[in-house]
Design a protein around this motif. Structure first.
Motif, mmCIF file in Angstrom:
data_model
loop_
_atom_site.group_PDB
_atom_site.id
_atom_site.type_symbol
_atom_site.label_atom_id
_atom_site.label_comp_id
_atom_site.label_asym_id
_atom_site.label_seq_id
_atom_site.Cartn_x
_atom_site.Cartn_y
_atom_site.Cartn_z
ATOM 1 N N ALA A 185 0.816 -1.219 0.000
ATOM 2 C CA ALA A 185 0.000 0.000 0.000
ATOM 3 C C ALA A 185 0.852 1.272 0.000
ATOM 4 C CB ALA A 185 -0.929 0.004 1.214
ATOM 5 N N LEU A 186 2.167 1.129 -0.104
ATOM 6 C CA LEU A 186 3.066 2.283 0.011
ATOM 7 C C LEU A 186 3.474 2.820 -1.352
ATOM 8 C CD1 LEU A 186 5.500 1.074 2.817
ATOM 9 C CD2 LEU A 186 3.446 2.480 3.070
ATOM 10 N N ASP A 187 3.725 4.121 -1.406
ATOM 11 C CA ASP A 187 4.353 4.691 -2.594
ATOM 12 C C ASP A 187 5.740 4.084 -2.754
ATOM 13 O OD1 ASP A 187 2.180 6.354 -3.058
ATOM 14 O OD2 ASP A 187 3.009 8.001 -1.849
ATOM 15 N N PRO A 188 6.206 3.914 -3.998
ATOM 16 C CA PRO A 188 7.485 3.223 -4.226
ATOM 17 C C PRO A 188 8.661 3.794 -3.448
ATOM 18 C CG PRO A 188 6.304 3.472 -6.289
ATOM 19 C CD PRO A 188 5.512 4.222 -5.257
ATOM 20 N N GLU A 189 8.695 5.114 -3.265
ATOM 21 C CA GLU A 189 9.858 5.707 -2.588
ATOM 22 C C GLU A 189 9.864 5.426 -1.089
ATOM 23 O OE1 GLU A 189 6.882 9.193 -3.032
ATOM 24 O OE2 GLU A 189 7.510 7.424 -4.175
ATOM 25 N N LEU A 190 8.745 4.921 -0.544
ATOM 26 C CA LEU A 190 8.672 4.635 0.885
ATOM 27 C C LEU A 190 8.899 3.164 1.210
ATOM 28 C CD1 LEU A 190 5.525 6.790 1.794
ATOM 29 C CD2 LEU A 190 7.935 7.441 1.953
ATOM 30 N N VAL A 191 8.963 2.328 0.181
ATOM 31 C CA VAL A 191 9.077 0.885 0.396
ATOM 32 C C VAL A 191 10.372 0.535 1.113
ATOM 33 C CG1 VAL A 191 9.402 -1.330 -0.799
ATOM 34 C CG2 VAL A 191 7.560 0.223 -1.493
ATOM 35 N N GLY A 192 11.474 1.171 0.692
ATOM 36 C CA GLY A 192 12.797 0.809 1.205
ATOM 37 C C GLY A 192 12.922 0.954 2.707
ATOM 38 N N GLU A 193 12.295 1.979 3.286
ATOM 39 C CA GLU A 193 12.460 2.209 4.725
ATOM 40 C C GLU A 193 11.784 1.109 5.542
ATOM 41 O OE1 GLU A 193 9.174 5.446 6.064
ATOM 42 O OE2 GLU A 193 10.482 6.112 4.435
ATOM 43 N N VAL A 194 10.676 0.578 5.031
ATOM 44 C CA VAL A 194 9.995 -0.512 5.728
ATOM 45 C C VAL A 194 10.772 -1.811 5.565
ATOM 46 C CG1 VAL A 194 7.881 -1.887 5.833
ATOM 47 C CG2 VAL A 194 7.746 0.596 5.533
ATOM 48 N N LEU A 195 11.246 -2.077 4.357
ATOM 49 C CA LEU A 195 12.019 -3.299 4.125
ATOM 50 C C LEU A 195 13.303 -3.295 4.954
ATOM 51 C CD1 LEU A 195 11.630 -3.841 0.269
ATOM 52 C CD2 LEU A 195 10.231 -4.725 2.139
ATOM 53 N N ALA A 196 13.894 -2.135 5.159
ATOM 54 C CA ALA A 196 15.125 -2.050 5.958
ATOM 55 C C ALA A 196 14.850 -2.467 7.405
ATOM 56 C CB ALA A 196 15.686 -0.630 5.914
ATOM 57 N N VAL A 197 13.693 -2.080 7.942
ATOM 58 C CA VAL A 197 13.340 -2.476 9.311
ATOM 59 C C VAL A 197 13.176 -3.993 9.390
ATOM 60 C CG1 VAL A 197 11.556 -2.346 11.095
ATOM 61 C CG2 VAL A 197 12.308 -0.267 9.932
ATOM 62 N N ILE A 198 12.519 -4.581 8.388
ATOM 63 C CA ILE A 198 12.304 -6.032 8.397
ATOM 64 C C ILE A 198 13.641 -6.763 8.289
ATOM 65 C CG2 ILE A 198 11.167 -7.961 7.238
ATOM 66 C CD1 ILE A 198 9.016 -5.976 6.309
ATOM 67 N N LYS A 199 14.550 -6.246 7.482
ATOM 68 C CA LYS A 199 15.892 -6.861 7.398
ATOM 69 C C LYS A 199 16.586 -6.820 8.752
ATOM 70 C CE LYS A 199 16.812 -5.642 2.568
ATOM 71 N NZ LYS A 199 17.651 -4.806 1.684
ATOM 72 N N ASP A 200 16.445 -5.709 9.462
ATOM 73 C CA ASP A 200 17.059 -5.598 10.790
ATOM 74 C C ASP A 200 16.461 -6.630 11.752
ATOM 75 O OD1 ASP A 200 18.697 -3.528 9.986
ATOM 76 O OD2 ASP A 200 17.410 -1.943 10.812
ATOM 77 N N LEU A 201 15.160 -6.838 11.661
ATOM 78 C CA LEU A 201 14.515 -7.845 12.526
ATOM 79 C C LEU A 201 15.046 -9.235 12.202
ATOM 80 C CD1 LEU A 201 10.781 -6.658 12.505
ATOM 81 C CD2 LEU A 201 12.544 -6.185 14.212
ATOM 82 N N ALA A 202 15.234 -9.522 10.922
ATOM 83 C CA ALA A 202 15.799 -10.820 10.535
ATOM 84 C C ALA A 202 17.195 -10.979 11.112
ATOM 85 C CB ALA A 202 15.824 -10.952 9.017
ATOM 86 N N ALA A 203 17.993 -9.913 11.035
ATOM 87 C CA ALA A 203 19.353 -9.973 11.575
ATOM 88 C C ALA A 203 19.350 -10.143 13.089
ATOM 89 C CB ALA A 203 20.121 -8.701 11.185
ATOM 90 N N ASP A 204 18.294 -9.643 13.747
ATOM 91 C CA ASP A 204 18.179 -9.768 15.206
ATOM 92 C C ASP A 204 17.649 -11.133 15.641
ATOM 93 O OD1 ASP A 204 19.139 -7.219 15.568
ATOM 94 O OD2 ASP A 204 17.166 -6.288 15.798
ATOM 95 N N GLY A 205 17.290 -11.994 14.685
ATOM 96 C CA GLY A 205 16.874 -13.347 15.028
ATOM 97 C C GLY A 205 15.402 -13.549 15.282
ATOM 98 N N TRP A 206 14.552 -12.608 14.826
ATOM 99 C CA TRP A 206 13.115 -12.819 14.926
ATOM 100 C C TRP A 206 12.692 -13.925 13.964
ATOM 101 C CZ3 TRP A 206 9.517 -10.680 18.189
ATOM 102 C CH2 TRP A 206 9.945 -9.597 18.975
ATOM 103 N N THR A 207 11.726 -14.741 14.383
ATOM 104 C CA THR A 207 11.120 -15.722 13.491
ATOM 105 C C THR A 207 9.989 -15.027 12.746
ATOM 106 O OG1 THR A 207 11.596 -17.456 15.101
ATOM 107 C CG2 THR A 207 10.052 -18.005 13.336
ATOM 108 N N MET A 208 10.072 -15.028 11.403
ATOM 109 C CA MET A 208 9.113 -14.263 10.617
ATOM 110 C C MET A 208 8.596 -15.094 9.450
ATOM 111 S SD MET A 208 10.889 -10.481 10.542
ATOM 112 C CE MET A 208 12.330 -10.974 9.605
#
Length: 260
Positions: free
Chosen positions: A183-206
């Protein structure tokens, strides 16, 4: 499977089946997600991805199949009716936090108030504790200075990051993402994906439903490609995304990555 290997699993799904009328949306889904891993669900619209995701926390009720998250297991074929069934579904739902396509924030509440709603009201945790933890989470998603803002004062990407913090505030075992950037404009996608990558690096099960193929390749430990309610192909992204074996997977990826 050895006892040690089974203890390392956070999610186990066996024989999950769901229909809507005559449409068989899930046709006997089996998969495991190890503790601390990221599982990405890919597939065309109508393939069953979102129904599978929503079945993991009983927002959808399959006709049959078993979902287990850590020690909480629900056999949907044997799910009681009435209050007992709702209680059992609720125990499963409490194991996960859900991030939806749209952020669904309360517009009349501040960012901080949105995040503490679940811990204080649903989980009955002390407000002071919930506030302190919410501020840590806001720092984690890059919004530490926006605690007193209202949703209308935030961009779509910022609102979705608040949605992620709200899901994490419940201290779930598993975080489920249903196309969190669609639902995001293309220029806003990266900031959300960056947070999810950080969660993956922190060991969250997703478990993540997404059409962002390159992101899936970066964040996933395993990829499940669904079509017609079945898992057509599964494996690490190096196999499923870079070297798919199934012709249906190949056609899907070609259409997404090379639409011309």
């Amino acid at each position: 499977m050895t006892e040690t290997a089974e203890q390392d699993l956070r999610i186990q799904v066996r024989g999950l089946a769901k229909s809507f009328g005559d449409a068989h949306v899930l046709r006997g889904i089996d998969f495991d997600s190890p503790r601390g891993s990221s599982t990405v669900l890919l597939g065309p619209s109508g393939s069953g991805k979102t129904t599978l995701l929503r079945s993991l926390n009983a927002l959808e009720t399959p006709e049959r199949g078993v979902v287990r998250i850590d020690e909480v297991e629900v056999d949907f074929a044997a799910l009681p009716t009435g209050k007992a069934g709702r209680r059992e579904s609720g125990r499963l739902r409490a194991q996960s936090g859900m991030v939806f396509q749209t952020h669904n924030l309360f517009p009349h509440r501040t960012v901080l108030e949105n995040i503490i709603e679940g811990p204080v009201i649903a989980q009955q945790r002390p407000k002071e504790e919930a506030v302190a933890e919410a501020k840590v989470l806001l720092d984690q998603v890059g919004l530490g200075d926006r605690a007193d803002a209202y949703p209308y004062q935030l961009s779509g990407g910022q609102q979705q990051r608040v949605g992620i913090a709200r899901a994490l505030a419940l201290k779930p075992r598993v975080v489920l993402f249903d196309e969190p950037t669609s639902a995001l404009d293309p220029e806003l996608v990266g900031e959300v994906l960056a947070v999810i990558k950080d969660l993956a690096a922190d060991g969250w099960t997703m478990v993540i439903v997404t059409h962002e193929i390159r992101f899936a390749g970066q964040v996933a430990d395993q990829v499940l490609f669904l079509d017609g309610g079945v898992i057509v192909e599964q494996g690490p992204p190096s196999q499923v995304i870079e070297h798919p074996q199934e012709e249906r997977t190949q056609r899907f990826l070609k259409r997404i990555l090379d639409p011309g």
